[in-house]
Design a protein around this motif. Sequence first.
Motif, PDB file in Angstrom:
ATOM      1  N   ASP A 168       0.468  -1.365  -0.259  1.00 36.54           N
ATOM      2  CA  ASP A 168       0.004  -0.095   0.262  1.00 36.54           C
ATOM      3  C   ASP A 168       0.662   0.947   0.099  1.00 36.54           C
ATOM      4  N   TYR A 169       2.426   0.975  -0.051  1.00 34.04           N
ATOM      5  CA  TYR A 169       2.750   2.011   0.637  1.00 34.04           C
ATOM      6  C   TYR A 169       3.741   2.578  -0.438  1.00 34.04           C
ATOM      7  N   TRP A 170       3.853   1.457  -1.522  1.00 33.88           N
ATOM      8  CA  TRP A 170       4.228   1.780  -2.442  1.00 33.88           C
ATOM      9  C   TRP A 170       3.627   1.934  -3.993  1.00 33.88           C
ATOM     10  N   GLN A 171       4.704   3.312  -4.338  1.00 32.81           N
ATOM     11  CA  GLN A 171       3.449   4.204  -5.319  1.00 32.81           C
ATOM     12  C   GLN A 171       4.233   4.286  -6.745  1.00 32.81           C
ATOM     13  N   GLN A 172       2.902   4.440  -7.851  1.00 30.52           N
ATOM     14  CA  GLN A 172       4.327   4.329  -9.420  1.00 30.52           C
ATOM     15  C   GLN A 172       4.104   5.314  -9.381  1.00 30.52           C
ATOM     16  N   SER A 173       4.870   5.750 -10.833  1.00 30.41           N
ATOM     17  CA  SER A 173       4.937   7.281 -10.903  1.00 30.41           C
ATOM     18  C   SER A 173       5.233   6.621 -12.761  1.00 30.41           C
ATOM     19  N   GLY A 174       4.770   7.766 -14.041  1.00 28.66           N
ATOM     20  CA  GLY A 174       4.264   7.276 -15.359  1.00 28.66           C
ATOM     21  C   GLY A 174       5.590   8.541 -15.730  1.00 28.66           C
ATOM     22  N   LEU A 175       7.057   8.274 -16.012  1.00 25.25           N
ATOM     23  CA  LEU A 175       7.238   9.079 -16.476  1.00 25.25           C
ATOM     24  C   LEU A 175       7.569  10.108 -17.735  1.00 25.25           C
ATOM     25  N   LEU A 176       7.597  10.902 -18.346  1.00 29.43           N
ATOM     26  CA  LEU A 176       8.030  11.109 -19.683  1.00 29.43           C
ATOM     27  C   LEU A 176       8.185  12.974 -19.936  1.00 29.43           C
ATOM     28  N   GLY A 177      10.039  12.750 -20.918  1.00 31.79           N
ATOM     29  CA  GLY A 177       9.689  14.812 -20.965  1.00 31.79           C
ATOM     30  C   GLY A 177      10.871  14.946 -21.827  1.00 31.79           C
ATOM     31  N   LEU A 178      12.262  15.438 -21.464  1.00 29.60           N
ATOM     32  CA  LEU A 178      13.103  15.790 -22.373  1.00 29.60           C
ATOM     33  C   LEU A 178      14.332  15.812 -21.617  1.00 29.60           C
ATOM     34  N   SER A 179      15.677  15.711 -22.330  1.00 26.24           N
ATOM     35  CA  SER A 179      16.794  15.539 -21.418  1.00 26.24           C
ATOM     36  C   SER A 179      18.247  15.995 -22.438  1.00 26.24           C
ATOM     37  N   LYS A 180      18.684  16.351 -21.983  1.00 24.37           N
ATOM     38  CA  LYS A 180      19.976  16.861 -22.841  1.00 24.37           C
ATOM     39  C   LYS A 180      21.482  16.350 -21.914  1.00 24.37           C
ATOM     40  N   PRO A 222       4.002  17.054  -9.456  1.00 23.54           N
ATOM     41  CA  PRO A 222       4.285  16.963 -11.179  1.00 23.54           C
ATOM     42  C   PRO A 222       5.355  16.935 -12.004  1.00 23.54           C
ATOM     43  N   ILE A 223       5.814  17.641 -11.327  1.00 22.29           N
ATOM     44  CA  ILE A 223       7.348  18.274 -12.217  1.00 22.29           C
ATOM     45  C   ILE A 223       9.049  18.174 -11.845  1.00 22.29           C
ATOM     46  N   LEU A 224       9.335  16.687 -12.098  1.00 19.83           N
ATOM     47  CA  LEU A 224      10.738  16.851 -11.770  1.00 19.83           C
ATOM     48  C   LEU A 224      12.175  16.577 -12.512  1.00 19.83           C
ATOM     49  N   PHE A 225      12.677  17.525 -11.599  1.00 17.09           N
ATOM     50  CA  PHE A 225      13.993  18.417 -12.330  1.00 17.09           C
ATOM     51  C   PHE A 225      15.205  17.548 -12.082  1.00 17.09           C
ATOM     52  N   ARG A 226      15.930  16.547 -11.921  1.00 15.75           N
ATOM     53  CA  ARG A 226      17.207  15.531 -12.021  1.00 15.75           C
ATOM     54  C   ARG A 226      18.098  16.008 -13.040  1.00 15.75           C
ATOM     55  N   VAL A 227      19.895  15.829 -12.182  1.00 12.51           N
ATOM     56  CA  VAL A 227      20.736  16.362 -12.596  1.00 12.51           C
ATOM     57  C   VAL A 227      21.476  14.785 -12.160  1.00 12.51           C
ATOM     58  N   GLY A 228      22.477  14.778 -13.349  1.00 15.19           N
ATOM     59  CA  GLY A 228      23.359  13.734 -12.960  1.00 15.19           C
ATOM     60  C   GLY A 228      24.434  13.280 -13.977  1.00 15.19           C
ATOM     61  N   TYR A 229      24.994  12.044 -13.767  1.00 17.73           N
ATOM     62  CA  TYR A 229      26.445  11.611 -14.461  1.00 17.73           C
ATOM     63  C   TYR A 229      26.059  10.694 -15.923  1.00 17.73           C
ATOM     64  N   PHE A 286       7.555  15.471 -17.043  1.00 14.47           N
ATOM     65  CA  PHE A 286       6.325  14.996 -15.928  1.00 14.47           C
ATOM     66  C   PHE A 286       6.043  13.605 -15.149  1.00 14.47           C
ATOM     67  N   ASP A 287       5.134  13.710 -14.249  1.00 17.65           N
ATOM     68  CA  ASP A 287       4.735  12.509 -13.737  1.00 17.65           C
ATOM     69  C   ASP A 287       3.815  12.282 -14.541  1.00 17.65           C
ATOM     70  N   PHE A 288       2.942  11.385 -14.802  1.00 16.43           N
ATOM     71  CA  PHE A 288       1.217  11.598 -15.231  1.00 16.43           C
ATOM     72  C   PHE A 288       0.106  10.860 -14.297  1.00 16.43           C
ATOM     73  N   LEU A 289       1.001  10.184 -13.938  1.00 19.04           N
ATOM     74  CA  LEU A 289       0.481   9.466 -11.797  1.00 19.04           C
ATOM     75  C   LEU A 289       0.119  10.595 -10.502  1.00 19.04           C
ATOM     76  N   TYR A 290       0.944  11.511 -10.567  1.00 20.62           N
ATOM     77  CA  TYR A 290       0.922  12.086  -9.718  1.00 20.62           C
ATOM     78  C   TYR A 290      -0.139  12.482  -8.968  1.00 20.62           C
ATOM     79  N   ARG A 291      -1.096  12.123  -9.179  1.00 28.04           N
ATOM     80  CA  ARG A 291      -2.920  12.383  -8.517  1.00 28.04           C
ATOM     81  C   ARG A 291      -2.970  11.753  -7.870  1.00 28.04           C
TER      82      ARG A 291
END
Length: 475
Positions: free
Chosen positions: A425-437, A466-473, A453-458
């Motif tokens: 019950d404590y696990w939540q789903q996320s469906g993500l789509l967006g752009l990366s550079k 709903p908007i996720l910003f991630r920086v990585g390598y 953008f997370d389509f399942l945030y509601r």
Amino acid sequence: MRIRHLLTIVCMVLLSQISTAQVAKTDSTLASLSDKAIDKLSSKADKLASKLHKKSQKQLDKFERIEKKALRKIALKDSILGNSLLKESKEKYAAMKSRLRSGRLETLGLDNYLTKLDSLETGLACITKNFDISSNEKLASISNGIKSISSLKQSYKDAGSVGAFLKQQRNQLKQYSTKFGLDRQLKKLSKDYYYYGQMVADYKQVLNDPLKQQELVLKVIRKVPMFSEFFSKHSELASLFPNNGNIGTAAGLVGLQTTAMVRQGIQGQLQGASTAQINALQQQITQAQQELKQLKQKLSQMTSGNSEMEVPDFTPNSMRRKPFAKRLEYNANIQSTRNTPFWPTTSDIGLGLGFKLNDRSVIGLGASYKLGWGRDIRNIKITHEGLGLRSYIDWRLKGSFYLSGGYEQNYRQRIENISLLKQTDYWQQSGLLGLSKKIAVKKKMKTDIKLLFDFLYRQHVPETQPILFRVGYSF
């Protein structure tokens, strides 16, 4: 007379000292030839020879299966022709495989010449034939080195002969393509032939690259006094270009045009021409040379080092030539949620492992860990705020911009006990789509900037951003 005798004695002493010095120098050179370096070189050569031989056998089997399907398709419409071609094809492949196993394939001369391996083999042979090696271990090591290098050279030449055979079989099948509808099979054969040729070209580059053990051995061999003379007579290159004994002499230049003769001929053709005409001609020659250079570069890129140009009628996937480990991509990213402008409440730290499908796309799996930092900088408290499992795909749109998507399962409760993770019950789903550079930082490292953008945030309780910003390598 006494002076003559004295001079003779002095010359004999000097010659004796020179000879002794040369022997001492040769002995020290051979002593520096490490058995360990030769053994490592032999081991590397054996592995490469075995790997290349297996790939050639595998390619013959694969090509034969595809060709058999095409010929059976012909047999359904024309049984006499189809059965005849099937029988002929079976005999050809059987003979080719037999020659490959026994090492009796015809070589393709200069097309399959390997500079470094020829120098190594000839140099080691020069040592065994011209010097008495007291150490049995060193003699055995050198003999094994010659055998391993010779085997590797043969495997590479066999691969070239197999490639020529595959091309011949494919071209023979082309004449029946239109009549019997063999486009699908021919496309497969063309792809396999292209990638096999690229694989052989990659091996040539590897074998001609300066490997550590290879350079160590060559460095010693080149110090042997008679190596150059021995190489000019007994190397594979010498067999390809026989020496008639006139090289470097005036007799060897007979019949060749000199620079003065060429210049005189050009001046004769331009007699009576104005300065403007000569300048215009020079400009045209310079332009033609530049265009020729560009054309040669394009041809080199298309053929990727192959002596026979094979322009593919499809978009090649360079990843297909690489081993599995070389197609893996590692990545790490971080995403923080802030409580104040200067202090994050939590940080999602993610690690991922991707697999490059082709030059444009990467799929992968990963995991994340949500780290709690406390209320503010005065109340720092490290807590375990959750875990996550991820899957993702990146598809290059243009340049360094990618279309990114993924599916995630996140545990968004503080982890007080590992057993709590079993509560679905404590696990939540996320469906993500967006752009990366992806921005290149170093040769093998890139910075990933993702806006998703997370389509399942509601569906999340409580509702998340709903908007996720991630920086990585990635590297």
